[in-house]
Enzyme design. Structure first.
Site, PDB file in Angstrom:
ATOM      1  N   ASP A   1       0.789  -1.241   0.000  1.00  0.00           N
ATOM      2  CA  ASP A   1       0.000   0.000   0.000  1.00  0.00           C
ATOM      3  C   ASP A   1       0.827   1.301   0.000  1.00  0.00           C
ATOM      4  OD1 ASP A   1      -1.923  -1.953   0.204  1.00  0.00           O
ATOM      5  OD2 ASP A   1      -2.855  -1.192   2.028  1.00  0.00           O
TER       6      ASP A   1
ATOM      7  N   ASP B   1      -4.524  -0.760  -1.894  1.00  0.00           N
ATOM      8  CA  ASP B   1      -5.827  -0.631  -1.252  1.00  0.00           C
ATOM      9  C   ASP B   1      -6.736   0.023  -2.307  1.00  0.00           C
ATOM     10  OD1 ASP B   1      -6.942  -1.234   1.303  1.00  0.00           O
ATOM     11  OD2 ASP B   1      -6.971   0.890   1.867  1.00  0.00           O
TER      12      ASP B   1
ATOM     13  N   HIS C   1     -10.633   0.766  -2.849  1.00  0.00           N
ATOM     14  CA  HIS C   1     -12.007   0.724  -2.350  1.00  0.00           C
ATOM     15  C   HIS C   1     -13.007   1.384  -3.300  1.00  0.00           C
ATOM     16  CE1 HIS C   1     -10.440  -0.589   1.474  1.00  0.00           C
ATOM     17  NE2 HIS C   1      -9.876   0.560   1.787  1.00  0.00           N
TER      18      HIS C   1
ATOM     19  N   HIS D   1     -10.676   6.892   1.709  1.00  0.00           N
ATOM     20  CA  HIS D   1      -9.288   6.793   1.231  1.00  0.00           C
ATOM     21  C   HIS D   1      -9.199   5.740   0.135  1.00  0.00           C
ATOM     22  CE1 HIS D   1      -9.598   3.486   4.117  1.00  0.00           C
ATOM     23  NE2 HIS D   1      -8.666   2.885   3.408  1.00  0.00           N
TER      24      HIS D   1
ATOM     25  N   LYS E   1      -6.949  -4.879  -3.269  1.00  0.00           N
ATOM     26  CA  LYS E   1      -7.702  -5.463  -2.151  1.00  0.00           C
ATOM     27  C   LYS E   1      -8.661  -4.418  -1.588  1.00  0.00           C
ATOM     28  CE  LYS E   1      -4.146  -4.142   1.145  1.00  0.00           C
ATOM     29  NZ  LYS E   1      -4.940  -3.232   1.964  1.00  0.00           N
TER      30      LYS E   1
ATOM     31  N   CYS F   1      -2.063  -2.850   7.521  1.00  0.00           N
ATOM     32  CA  CYS F   1      -1.945  -3.714   6.343  1.00  0.00           C
ATOM     33  C   CYS F   1      -0.645  -4.502   6.311  1.00  0.00           C
ATOM     34  CB  CYS F   1      -2.191  -2.909   5.085  1.00  0.00           C
ATOM     35  SG  CYS F   1      -3.919  -2.371   5.036  1.00  0.00           S
TER      36      CYS F   1
HETATM   37  C1  VGL Z   1      -4.743   0.613   5.681  1.00  0.00           C
HETATM   38  C2  VGL Z   1      -6.352   1.396   7.091  1.00  0.00           C
HETATM   39  C3  VGL Z   1      -7.311   1.278   6.119  1.00  0.00           C
HETATM   40  C4  VGL Z   1      -3.298   0.252   5.469  1.00  0.00           C
HETATM   41  C5  VGL Z   1      -5.688   0.482   4.680  1.00  0.00           C
HETATM   42  O1  VGL Z   1      -2.851   0.219   4.302  1.00  0.00           O
HETATM   43  O2  VGL Z   1      -2.616  -0.007   6.464  1.00  0.00           O
HETATM   44  N1  VGL Z   1      -5.092   1.049   6.880  1.00  0.00           N
HETATM   45  N2  VGL Z   1      -6.966   0.827   4.905  1.00  0.00           N
HETATM   46 ZN    ZN Z   2      -8.361   0.877   3.319  1.00  0.00          ZN
END
Ligand code: VGL
Ligand code: ZN
Length: 201
Positions: A8, A46, A48, A81, A106, A151
């Site tokens: 990420d 990440d 979404h 995010h 993901k 993550c």
């Molecule tokens: C993450 C919170 C929500 C991360 C991703 O990449 O650690 N943390 N989504």
């Molecule tokens: Zn996330």
């Protein structure tokens, strides 16, 4: 097959981003230095939908940082995010992304979050990461990225559970630290699960 998993490294997780991790941009130099030393580089992203259920904005009376029950799973409410195709979801400019062999997205299911690069948070559905690693004959993985206490931690713990010999590259990680001590606790959890913690690289 030396395999590096970059977790990420996206605009929303570095200073200026929607879920900025303090000094998150410092992992870039580490990633760029390490990628050429590995046979296989996989980056998680990440990714979404705009109405993802982990976003506080999707729930009446839920604020960022609250923990709430979401389809039977405890969920931390995050700011919006890494919305698919947004700037925040792109890899950070400066990451030598031409050295990435595969990207695994993901968190695409609106109904469940996915901290791990391998499984959704309910442990039910998988991404293509494990299959990809097996297909390449990878047995050992080194993991770094954002965020140490979310993550990265869940990706590392799942890698260990799946039988990969797993290294955490600590200089290439930065954490959210919602509560003081979260990062150290995450590192200790990964170590005691059987992860080799590299404090220099
Ligand atoms: C993450 C919170 C929500 C991360 C991703 O990449 O650690 N943390 N989504
Ligand atoms: Zn996330």
């Amino acid at each position: 097959m030396k395999t590096l998993i970059l977790v990420d490294i996206q605009n929303d997780f570095v200073p200026g981003g929607a879920l900025a991790v303090a000094n998150g941009d410092e992992v870039l130099a580490v990633a760029n230095r390490l990628m050429p030393k590995f046979d296989l580089v996989v980056a998680t992203q990440d990714w979404h939908p705009a109405d993802h259920g982990s976003f506080a904005s999707q729930h009446d009376g839920v604020k960022v940082g609250d923990v709430f029950s979401f389809n039977g799973v405890d969920q931390i409410a995050w700011p919006d995010h890494c919305v698919q195709n947004s700037y925040g979801a792109e890899f950070v400019a400066g990451l030598e992304s031409h050295l990435i062999d595969h990207v695994v997205q993901k968190g695409t299911n609106q109904l469940i979050d996915s901290y791990s690069g391998f499984f959704d948070n309910d442990g039910q559905s998988t991404t293509r990461l494990a299959g990809l690693l097996k297909q390449h004959g990878a047995t050992e993985v080194a993991v770094m990225g954002l965020a140490t206490d979310y993550c990265v931690k869940f990706t590392v713990l799942d890698a260990v559970k799946l039988g990969f010999k797993t290294k955490l590259i600590l200089p290439g990680c930065r954490g959210v630290e919602l509560q003081a001590g979260d990062i150290d606790a995450a590192v200790e959890q990964m170590r005691s699960a059987g992860t080799a913690v590299m404090r220099a690289c």
